[in-house]
Design an enzyme around this catalytic site. Structure first.
Site, short mmCIF file in Angstrom:
data_model
loop_
_atom_site.label_atom_id
_atom_site.label_comp_id
_atom_site.label_asym_id
_atom_site.label_seq_id
_atom_site.Cartn_x
_atom_site.Cartn_y
_atom_site.Cartn_z
N LYS A 179 0.73 -0.70 -0.61
CA LYS A 179 0.48 0.17 0.24
C LYS A 179 1.07 1.26 -0.35
CE LYS A 179 -3.32 2.52 2.78
NZ LYS A 179 -4.27 3.21 3.80
N GLY B 94 -7.39 9.37 10.50
CA GLY B 94 -7.43 9.14 11.94
C GLY B 94 -8.42 10.09 12.11
N ALA C 264 -9.74 5.66 4.83
CA ALA C 264 -9.95 5.97 5.41
C ALA C 264 -10.36 7.36 5.90
CB ALA C 264 -8.22 7.67 5.81
N GLY C 265 -10.86 7.52 7.29
CA GLY C 265 -11.42 8.42 7.94
C GLY C 265 -12.90 7.54 8.29
N THR D 2 -8.70 2.96 12.46
CA THR D 2 -8.99 3.83 13.70
C THR D 2 -10.34 4.17 14.01
OG1 THR D 2 -7.17 5.69 13.15
CG2 THR D 2 -8.90 6.15 14.45
#
Length: 257
Positions: free
Chosen positions: A97, A158, A184-185, A207
């Site tokens: 990645k 995060g 992400a997010g 996260t």
């Protein structure tokens, strides 16, 4: 879950469409999270491995799970390429990645450096999975460079803010002939479900699960949400009535004058 509905990355087949990030877990929770998520791919930051944790991390990851080393910490293409080659040399396989991030405040990916790293590593036989800011032109360039998929961010790393870039991700899903994996997010299972309903090929989360009150339970919730979103996308959605309403059952004669 439909076992015939596969996620395919450069010829490699996966039944699960949930990619689990491991960067924020304590070692004790990794195995439980992976098992409850049903994930078949889990990320591994080589920085963490270099700190002496690699043997312990691998002890907690069930057999059969594909490792996805990431180039976390790389600020440009040269650094990302070095990390990728090191990951291969340490026995982590050919999946990589790409993360090339020089912005230290918002941690937004540098699409230009990501593209350069993708071009180099794809030629070396890596299964390249580039993390990028959702931009159609760069996504096309990444596809031409040999990327195995496109991994646009939903919102900053995060943040747990969800699909802030939803409209741009939709464009990539419509226009790019590669799996689009939202990365992400994503902060809640409902947001993961929404991404899958849009037609995303998979979702990656870290996260949201790692910081949950009950990590295994949240991992399982994400698993179910991703499966539900995929099934509803494949089923096809009903028509939307923009004005008025539509009776769900036909009106019978005695209700009319």
């Amino acid at each position: 879950m439909n076992k015939e509905d596969k996620l395919i990355l450069n010829g490699h087949e996966f039944t699960s469409r949930f990619i689990l990030g491991s960067g924020k877990y304590s070692l004790e929770l990794i195995k439980a999270a992976v098992e409850n998520a049903g994930a078949e791919i889990i990320t591994l930051a080589l920085r963490r491995a270099a700190g002496g944790d690699v043997a312990n991390i691998l002890d907690y990851i069930p057999k059969g799970v594909t490792l996805l080393p990431n180039t976390s910490g790389a600020r440009n293409a040269d650094e990302a390429v070095r990390i990728a080659r090191l990951a291969r040399e340490t026995g982590c396989g050919d999946f990589i990645k790409i993360e090339a991030i020089r912005d230290t405040k918002y941690l937004l990916p540098d699409n230009y450096e990501t593209l350069k790293a993708t071009e180099i590593l794809a030629k070396e036989g890596f299964v390249v999975m580039p993390y990028m800011y959702p931009d159609l032109n760069f996504a096309r360039d990444l596809q031409n460079a040999g990327a195995a998929c496109i991994m646009p961010l939903g919102s900053p790393i995060g943040s747990n803010k969800g699909l802030c870039t939803k409209e741009f991700i939709k464009i990539l899903i419509d226009e790019i002939d590669l799996p689009i994996i939202v990365d992400a997010g994503i902060g809640r299972p409902s947001q993961a479900c929404e991404a899958m309903e849009m037609g995303a090929a998979a979702v990656m989360a870290n996260t949201a699960i790692a910081t949950a009150g009950d990590v295994p339970k949240m991992a399982q919730a994400f698993k179910k949400a991703i499966e539900a979103g995929r099934e509803s996308y494949l089923a096809g959605f009903g028509d939307v009535v923009e004005k008025g309403a539509r009776a769900s059952s036909p009106l019978t004669g005695f209700l009319h004058d």
